[in-house]
Design a protein around this motif. Structure first.
Motif, PDB file in Angstrom:
ATOM      1  N   LEU A  29       0.813  -1.225   0.000  1.00 14.00           N
ATOM      2  CA  LEU A  29       0.000   0.000   0.000  1.00 14.00           C
ATOM      3  C   LEU A  29       0.837   1.261   0.000  1.00 14.00           C
ATOM      4  O   LEU A  29       0.611   2.182  -0.763  1.00 14.00           O
ATOM      5  CB  LEU A  29      -0.792   0.044   1.317  1.00 14.00           C
ATOM      6  N   GLU A  90     -10.274   1.331   5.776  1.00 11.61           N
ATOM      7  CA  GLU A  90      -8.901   1.849   5.619  1.00 11.61           C
ATOM      8  C   GLU A  90      -7.914   0.701   5.435  1.00 11.61           C
ATOM      9  O   GLU A  90      -8.096  -0.379   5.986  1.00 11.61           O
ATOM     10  CB  GLU A  90      -8.476   2.607   6.891  1.00 11.61           C
ATOM     11  N   ASP A  91      -6.844   1.007   4.710  1.00 16.02           N
ATOM     12  CA  ASP A  91      -5.659   0.134   4.663  1.00 16.02           C
ATOM     13  C   ASP A  91      -5.975  -1.320   4.310  1.00 16.02           C
ATOM     14  O   ASP A  91      -5.697  -2.247   5.081  1.00 16.02           O
ATOM     15  CB  ASP A  91      -4.874   0.235   5.980  1.00 16.02           C
ATOM     16  N   VAL A  94      -3.536  -6.888   0.100  1.00 17.66           N
ATOM     17  CA  VAL A  94      -3.383  -8.325  -0.125  1.00 17.66           C
ATOM     18  C   VAL A  94      -1.962  -8.517  -0.666  1.00 17.66           C
ATOM     19  O   VAL A  94      -1.548  -7.799  -1.601  1.00 17.66           O
ATOM     20  CB  VAL A  94      -4.427  -8.837  -1.159  1.00 17.66           C
ATOM     21  N   GLY A 100      -5.989 -11.700  -6.507  1.00 18.78           N
ATOM     22  CA  GLY A 100      -6.812 -12.385  -7.496  1.00 18.78           C
ATOM     23  C   GLY A 100      -7.478 -13.661  -7.002  1.00 18.78           C
ATOM     24  O   GLY A 100      -8.077 -14.397  -7.771  1.00 18.78           O
ATOM     25  N   LYS A 102      -9.755 -13.565  -4.510  1.00 19.92           N
ATOM     26  CA  LYS A 102     -10.941 -13.049  -3.803  1.00 19.92           C
ATOM     27  C   LYS A 102     -10.690 -12.790  -2.310  1.00 19.92           C
ATOM     28  O   LYS A 102     -11.644 -12.682  -1.533  1.00 19.92           O
ATOM     29  CB  LYS A 102     -12.138 -14.007  -3.933  1.00 19.92           C
ATOM     30  N   LEU A 103      -9.419 -12.707  -1.910  1.00 16.79           N
ATOM     31  CA  LEU A 103      -9.143 -12.431  -0.498  1.00 16.79           C
ATOM     32  C   LEU A 103      -9.528 -10.986  -0.165  1.00 16.79           C
ATOM     33  O   LEU A 103     -10.080 -10.711   0.898  1.00 16.79           O
ATOM     34  CB  LEU A 103      -7.678 -12.703  -0.163  1.00 16.79           C
ATOM     35  N   GLY A 104      -9.247 -10.072  -1.113  1.00 18.52           N
ATOM     36  CA  GLY A 104      -9.625  -8.664  -0.912  1.00 18.52           C
ATOM     37  C   GLY A 104     -11.127  -8.528  -0.766  1.00 18.52           C
ATOM     38  O   GLY A 104     -11.618  -7.838   0.144  1.00 18.52           O
ATOM     39  N   LEU A 105     -11.855  -9.212  -1.637  1.00 17.83           N
ATOM     40  CA  LEU A 105     -13.325  -9.198  -1.565  1.00 17.83           C
ATOM     41  C   LEU A 105     -13.815  -9.708  -0.206  1.00 17.83           C
ATOM     42  O   LEU A 105     -14.702  -9.104   0.408  1.00 17.83           O
ATOM     43  CB  LEU A 105     -13.883 -10.071  -2.699  1.00 17.83           C
ATOM     44  N   LEU A 125     -14.988   4.873   1.870  1.00 16.97           N
ATOM     45  CA  LEU A 125     -13.532   4.699   1.745  1.00 16.97           C
ATOM     46  C   LEU A 125     -13.004   5.574   0.618  1.00 16.97           C
ATOM     47  O   LEU A 125     -13.763   6.009  -0.252  1.00 16.97           O
ATOM     48  CB  LEU A 125     -13.203   3.219   1.471  1.00 16.97           C
ATOM     49  N   ASP A 126     -11.712   5.824   0.644  1.00 18.73           N
ATOM     50  CA  ASP A 126     -10.999   6.526  -0.430  1.00 18.73           C
ATOM     51  C   ASP A 126     -10.163   5.501  -1.180  1.00 18.73           C
ATOM     52  O   ASP A 126      -9.541   4.645  -0.549  1.00 18.73           O
ATOM     53  CB  ASP A 126     -10.009   7.550   0.141  1.00 18.73           C
ATOM     54  N   CYS A 127     -10.114   5.647  -2.497  1.00 16.76           N
ATOM     55  CA  CYS A 127      -9.236   4.745  -3.252  1.00 16.76           C
ATOM     56  C   CYS A 127      -8.760   5.420  -4.525  1.00 16.76           C
ATOM     57  O   CYS A 127      -9.278   6.469  -4.913  1.00 16.76           O
ATOM     58  CB  CYS A 127      -9.941   3.431  -3.581  1.00 16.76           C
ATOM     59  N   LYS A 130      -7.655   3.359 -10.124  1.00 21.07           N
ATOM     60  CA  LYS A 130      -7.443   1.997 -10.624  1.00 21.07           C
ATOM     61  C   LYS A 130      -8.135   0.931  -9.757  1.00 21.07           C
ATOM     62  O   LYS A 130      -8.368  -0.179 -10.212  1.00 21.07           O
ATOM     63  CB  LYS A 130      -5.944   1.755 -10.830  1.00 21.07           C
ATOM     64  N   PHE A 134     -12.562  -2.764  -8.509  1.00 21.74           N
ATOM     65  CA  PHE A 134     -12.550  -3.698  -7.367  1.00 21.74           C
ATOM     66  C   PHE A 134     -13.638  -3.327  -6.364  1.00 21.74           C
ATOM     67  O   PHE A 134     -14.440  -4.182  -5.960  1.00 21.74           O
ATOM     68  CB  PHE A 134     -11.165  -3.712  -6.698  1.00 21.74           C
ATOM     69  N   TYR A 135     -13.702  -2.048  -5.983  1.00 22.28           N
ATOM     70  CA  TYR A 135     -14.699  -1.653  -4.973  1.00 22.28           C
ATOM     71  C   TYR A 135     -16.120  -1.728  -5.522  1.00 22.28           C
ATOM     72  O   TYR A 135     -17.055  -2.014  -4.767  1.00 22.28           O
ATOM     73  CB  TYR A 135     -14.356  -0.288  -4.375  1.00 22.28           C
TER      74      TYR A 135
HETATM   75  N1  ACO Z   1      -9.359  -3.805 -11.784  1.00 18.72           N
HETATM   76  C1  ACO Z   1     -10.469  -4.508 -12.142  1.00 18.72           C
HETATM   77  N2  ACO Z   1     -10.991  -5.501 -11.375  1.00 18.72           N
HETATM   78  C2  ACO Z   1     -10.347  -5.820 -10.241  1.00 18.72           C
HETATM   79  C3  ACO Z   1      -9.171  -5.150  -9.805  1.00 18.72           C
HETATM   80  C4  ACO Z   1      -8.694  -4.093 -10.634  1.00 18.72           C
HETATM   81  N3  ACO Z   1      -7.612  -3.385 -10.293  1.00 18.72           N
HETATM   82  N4  ACO Z   1      -8.759  -5.711  -8.640  1.00 18.72           N
HETATM   83  C5  ACO Z   1      -9.660  -6.677  -8.357  1.00 18.72           C
HETATM   84  N5  ACO Z   1     -10.611  -6.738  -9.315  1.00 18.72           N
HETATM   85  C6  ACO Z   1     -11.765  -7.638  -9.385  1.00 18.72           C
HETATM   86  C7  ACO Z   1     -11.336  -9.099  -9.495  1.00 18.72           C
HETATM   87  O1  ACO Z   1     -11.094  -9.447 -10.839  1.00 18.72           O
HETATM   88  C8  ACO Z   1     -12.550  -9.809  -8.912  1.00 18.72           C
HETATM   89  O2  ACO Z   1     -13.580  -9.814  -9.889  1.00 18.72           O
HETATM   90  P1  ACO Z   1     -14.438 -11.142 -10.214  1.00 18.72           P
HETATM   91  O3  ACO Z   1     -15.261 -11.384  -8.982  1.00 18.72           O
HETATM   92  O4  ACO Z   1     -15.260 -10.759 -11.390  1.00 18.72           O
HETATM   93  O5  ACO Z   1     -13.460 -12.223 -10.465  1.00 18.72           O
HETATM   94  C9  ACO Z   1     -13.002  -8.871  -7.791  1.00 18.72           C
HETATM   95  O6  ACO Z   1     -12.495  -7.565  -8.153  1.00 18.72           O
HETATM   96  C10 ACO Z   1     -12.451  -9.273  -6.430  1.00 18.72           C
HETATM   97  O7  ACO Z   1     -11.033  -9.306  -6.529  1.00 18.72           O
HETATM   98  P2  ACO Z   1     -10.107  -9.979  -5.419  1.00 18.72           P
HETATM   99  O8  ACO Z   1      -9.505 -11.240  -5.948  1.00 18.72           O
HETATM  100  O9  ACO Z   1     -10.838 -10.064  -4.128  1.00 18.72           O
HETATM  101  O10 ACO Z   1      -8.959  -8.872  -5.326  1.00 18.72           O
HETATM  102  P3  ACO Z   1      -7.603  -8.979  -4.491  1.00 18.72           P
HETATM  103  O11 ACO Z   1      -7.653 -10.051  -3.474  1.00 18.72           O
HETATM  104  O12 ACO Z   1      -6.479  -9.020  -5.467  1.00 18.72           O
HETATM  105  O13 ACO Z   1      -7.604  -7.582  -3.710  1.00 18.72           O
HETATM  106  C11 ACO Z   1      -6.771  -5.308  -3.797  1.00 18.72           C
HETATM  107  C12 ACO Z   1      -7.736  -6.351  -4.397  1.00 18.72           C
HETATM  108  C13 ACO Z   1      -7.072  -5.138  -2.291  1.00 18.72           C
HETATM  109  C14 ACO Z   1      -6.975  -3.978  -4.520  1.00 18.72           C
HETATM  110  C15 ACO Z   1      -5.328  -5.868  -3.975  1.00 18.72           C
HETATM  111  O14 ACO Z   1      -5.060  -5.988  -5.349  1.00 18.72           O
HETATM  112  C16 ACO Z   1      -4.235  -5.016  -3.337  1.00 18.72           C
HETATM  113  O15 ACO Z   1      -3.850  -5.261  -2.190  1.00 18.72           O
HETATM  114  N6  ACO Z   1      -3.684  -4.035  -4.078  1.00 18.72           N
HETATM  115  C17 ACO Z   1      -2.571  -3.202  -3.604  1.00 18.72           C
HETATM  116  C18 ACO Z   1      -2.958  -2.317  -2.406  1.00 18.72           C
HETATM  117  C19 ACO Z   1      -4.206  -1.505  -2.670  1.00 18.72           C
HETATM  118  O16 ACO Z   1      -4.348  -0.843  -3.694  1.00 18.72           O
HETATM  119  N7  ACO Z   1      -5.149  -1.540  -1.694  1.00 18.72           N
HETATM  120  C20 ACO Z   1      -6.418  -0.791  -1.715  1.00 18.72           C
HETATM  121  C21 ACO Z   1      -6.175   0.620  -1.266  1.00 18.72           C
HETATM  122  S1  ACO Z   1      -7.667   1.543  -0.994  1.00 18.72           S
HETATM  123  C22 ACO Z   1      -8.028   1.360   0.653  1.00 18.72           C
HETATM  124  O17 ACO Z   1      -7.283   0.824   1.398  1.00 18.72           O
HETATM  125  C23 ACO Z   1      -9.343   1.883   1.220  1.00 18.72           C
END
Ligand code: ACO
Length: 151
Positions: A29, A90-91, A94, A100, A102-105, A125-127, A130, A134-135
């Protein structure tokens, strides 16, 4: 929990998660700070004392006994909405080699559940641009604009 891939566990942050790489996960992050165990523990103890406001959860990979995903919801008290509560996510992070799955989900679903259980009337939340898709997959809608002032 049952929706997690086999071999992963979702649970609250623990005092010994320093040894399980909790802070390393956050490095995807931003700059984290190279805490000593004591510095981690000071913050952990503060959050524990305020556990009605701070809920930090983790997903661990059982075989390695390592933290691989993390997230927090902070519950803010307001006067508006009749002493309403707002959840701030926040924060979310993964490990890059675990993205990828679905741990973030699952982290977001669990934090939304905590927010709803605590009685929040909304969770926000703020993001970055890109992470918007995901959100959206996690059930959030784009609203307003974030402003920041760096000291
Ligand atoms: N663009 C398009 N789709 C996405 C993206 C993306 N960047 N990231 C995830 N998705 C989709 C996945 O394809 C999936 O879709 P599906 O259900 O159709 O297959 C769905 O979102 C769920 O994805 P997960 O597998 O749960 O995503 P992951 O576990 O990789 O977590 C996260 C996503 C948290 C953004 C991770 O990639 C990460 O840690 N990134 C770096 C740090 C970051 O940016 N954190 C978020 C900051 S914002 C905040 O903290 C409030």
């Amino acid at each position: 929990q049952s929706l997690l891939p086999a071999g992963y566990t979702l649970r609250a942050l623990r005092s010994n998660d320093y040894e399980r790489g909790f802070l390393d996960v956050l490095t995807v992050l931003t700059e984290v700070g190279g805490h000593t165990k004591q510095e981690f523990t000071e913050q952990f103890n503060y959050l524990k004392k305020h556990n009605h406001e701070y809920h930090t959860i983790t997903i661990t990979e059982d075989a390695k006994d390592q933290v691989v995903a993390v997230g927090t919801i902070f519950v803010e008290r307001k006067f508006v909405h009749k002493n309403g509560l707002v959840g701030h996510i926040e924060d979310i992070a993964v490990n890059s080699n675990q993205q990828g799955k679905k741990l973030g989900l699952r982290i977001i679903q669990a934090l939304k559940f905590i927010g709803a259980q605590r009685g929040c009337y909304k969770v926000i939340l703020d993001c970055s641009e890109k992470n918007v898709p995901f959100y959206e997959k996690c059930g959030f809608k784009q609203k307003e604009i974030e402003m920041a002032w760096y000291v």
